[in-house]
Design an enzyme around this catalytic site. Structure first.
Site, short mmCIF file in Angstrom:
data_model
loop_
_atom_site.label_atom_id
_atom_site.label_comp_id
_atom_site.label_asym_id
_atom_site.label_seq_id
_atom_site.Cartn_x
_atom_site.Cartn_y
_atom_site.Cartn_z
N HIS A 161 -36.14 -11.78 -26.72
CA HIS A 161 -34.91 -11.46 -27.46
C HIS A 161 -33.97 -10.53 -26.68
O HIS A 161 -32.90 -10.18 -27.18
CB HIS A 161 -35.24 -10.80 -28.80
CG HIS A 161 -36.04 -11.68 -29.72
ND1 HIS A 161 -35.64 -12.95 -30.05
CD2 HIS A 161 -37.20 -11.47 -30.39
CE1 HIS A 161 -36.55 -13.49 -30.88
NE2 HIS A 161 -37.50 -12.62 -31.09
N ASP A 197 -42.85 -19.22 -29.10
CA ASP A 197 -42.86 -18.16 -30.10
C ASP A 197 -42.14 -18.69 -31.34
O ASP A 197 -41.25 -19.55 -31.23
CB ASP A 197 -42.12 -16.94 -29.52
CG ASP A 197 -42.18 -15.72 -30.41
OD1 ASP A 197 -43.00 -14.82 -30.14
OD2 ASP A 197 -41.37 -15.64 -31.37
N HIS A 199 -39.95 -17.38 -33.13
CA HIS A 199 -38.55 -16.97 -33.19
C HIS A 199 -37.78 -17.58 -32.02
O HIS A 199 -38.30 -17.66 -30.91
CB HIS A 199 -38.43 -15.44 -33.09
CG HIS A 199 -39.11 -14.70 -34.19
ND1 HIS A 199 -40.42 -14.29 -34.09
CD2 HIS A 199 -38.68 -14.33 -35.41
CE1 HIS A 199 -40.76 -13.66 -35.22
NE2 HIS A 199 -39.73 -13.68 -36.03
N ASP A 286 -46.92 -16.16 -33.31
CA ASP A 286 -46.43 -15.94 -34.67
C ASP A 286 -46.08 -17.23 -35.41
O ASP A 286 -45.72 -17.19 -36.59
CB ASP A 286 -45.26 -14.95 -34.69
CG ASP A 286 -44.30 -15.16 -33.55
OD1 ASP A 286 -44.41 -16.18 -32.83
OD2 ASP A 286 -43.41 -14.31 -33.36
#
Lengths: 349, 349
Positions: A161, A197, A199, A286
């Site tokens: 990120h 991931d 996200h 995740d």
């Protein structure tokens, strides 16, 4: 396979992040690394310390002013009156400000907002040291892949990120982006980043948005309902020279193994068509159905199959740890992923 | 002089804002309005309820999607699981996101970040109703000025940090900008906004940045050390047609009456040269030496002199309340400012 790990990464101990209006205990804790390290030991992986992070490798992705900020922010913050133990932003330079004269201020609280996206990346004592060590692990992993092998960076804090000059979403330095840039610098003419991931890897997308030499593929939960909220849609395909070299595969909440693996397969197909000479995997856990974030519902067997299918690309691969927050399962998910990956990847050392 | 006030403004009761990494009790409390109202009564001002806010007057400054968001955000937030009582953003659409495919999400937590700048403007039950009532007061005040008179809007929440589609710094709707736009709509060909709140009026600057028909002048504490951090420097002079119609007069921390009044005088001179036909004053009391924010050090006599000198412009004037957080002094500062203003302004009703 070799795993790069530096215990300095345990020195980053974020306390709080803001969720739905409340400060809550942070999820990206040192115990995550310990759980993953235990799995590496169980797998009898060779645990190696990385060389110190190469400055050129950091600067291939990040700006020098941002690196200077991160290096000194915690000490400067601790000298502020009436401040919490760790730096959190309380305002950001929004587009309207930048369109009407806005600039970086001298004062630290304003600079913290200048260099961050959100409330999920507190900066405390040890944050810089841990982020730099995680970057060193990622760069060392890329160096192994540049030599034709595979390696794993037990990187924490995670990185996908983070932008060139901005921390966000538990991330400070973009480990995967630095690994991809390192592979380019070491001679791979086309590098793919596959981000699984849960996200969207918005930072990595941002870093390579206008580049045709790095294909970015991200499989993630629907950003309409999930961090990073503003990016990750399928129609974000890059711009300029990079148009067509960014591939997002957002999935509805609750997607299980079949949907998740189908998206990964679509990404793998694009990576083959691209003609990647080396691969970076942003490996988060995740997407697990056991995760507290609970966006996707992938099983342990799903992670094993993902490892096998990515291994079948038979590309020199730098695997970079991203998220995954259920301490009870991330170790076994790493074991399942790595075992299958090694079984199928002929490039395995 | 007439004061516009609607008790609905008391229904906005923000609890917390984030300062230096800690959630602290909010300063922009209903008791502020009660203290100012008591001063108005002591001054024997005529207290009038405004007409409901005119939709065209709101839309002259704000976007319809933002108004819809604000109107419905609190109810939607209260339906979220595991959410605090009031909506606070935890991430924002930073420039890097917008430059790499970013857009507004469907989900409310992401929308809260889309439409806010910072952690100082929680949205709770009553926020929209109070903001709309404050806007109505500002518009009614502008209507008095459009008729050649002077009036005061006891507006709360304040407005000067709000952009066309973004709340920030305790502000939701930009009351002063709506007043200026209303004066333009009612026929004043040139309108000046003089902002003497101790914080730069970044929202008002943003709204009129490219316009030559509204001169914006702001006298405030050095933004290098102070909210809004990213704007408020002297070299921000507007752009395009608006170049030269934005004037910032930032002052060093600790500046007292002499420096503050000299800056106001420079602003008044520019307003005269501009040939303003009507004036909007963004009146904050946080430049007071008794303020908790403690950036500037203006005395009660300083506020009285400011009122007198602004009154000497003898322009039809809409005075709009902005900040000021020391409940023990804001009433008397309003009394001093208003008494002097009325003494010198021949346009007083």
């Amino acid at each position: 396979m070799r795993v790069f790990w530096d215990p300095v990464q345990l020195s980053h101990t974020p306390r709080f992040f803001l969720v739905r209006g409340q400060l809550r205990p942070h999820l990206e804790v040192p115990a995550r690394a310990e759980a993953l390290l235990a799995a590496c030991r169980e797998l009898r992986m060779e645990i190696a310390a990385p060389s110190p992070a190469d400055t050129d490798a950091l600067l291939a992705v990040h700006t020098s002013d941002y690196l200077d900020f991160l290096r000194h922010a915690a000490a400067a913050w601790s000298a502020l009156a009436d401040a919490a133990e760790e730096a959190l932003p309380n305002t950001h330079p929004v587009p309207e400000m930048l369109a009407s004269g806005g600039r970086m201020p001298e004062g630290l609280p304003g600079r913290v907002g200048w260099y961050t996206t959100d409330l999920a990346c507190p900066i405390g004592a040890g944050t810089w040291e841990a982020a730099e060590a995680a970057a060193a692990c990622a760069i060392a992993t890329a160096d192994v892949a540049a030599g034709g092998g595979n390696a794993y960076a037990l990187a924490r804090p995670p990185g996908h990120h983070a932008y060139a000059a901005r921390a966000g979403g538990h991330c400070y330095l973009n480990n995967a982006a630095m690994a991809a840039a390192r592979l380019r610098a070491k001679g791979a003419s086309r590098v793919a980043v596959l981000d699984i991931d849960s996200h969207h890897g918005n930072g990595t997308q941002g870093v390579f948005w206008r580049r045709a030499d790095v294909l970015f593929v991200s499989v993630h939960g629907d950003p309409n309902r999930y961090y990073p909220w503003y990016t990750g849609h399928a129609d974000e395909r890059g711009a300029g020279a990079g148009e067509g070299f960014n591939m997002n595969l957002p999935l509805p909440f609750g997607t299980g193994d079949d949907g998740w693996l189908a998206a990964i397969r679509a990404g793998i197909k694009a990576i083959r068509q691209f003609g990647a000479e080396a691969l970076v995997v942003s490996l988060g856990f995740d997407a697990s159905r056991d995760e507290p974030l609970n966006a996707l519902a992938v099983s342990a067997e799903g992670f094993a199959r993902a490892g096998a299918e990515i291994g079948e690309l038979r590309l020199p691969t730098a695997i970079i740890q991203e998220g995954g927050y259920n301490l009870a399962v991330i170790g076994s998910l790493l074991t399942r992923f790595m075992s299958s990956f090694c079984d199928t990847s002929t490039a395995a050392v």
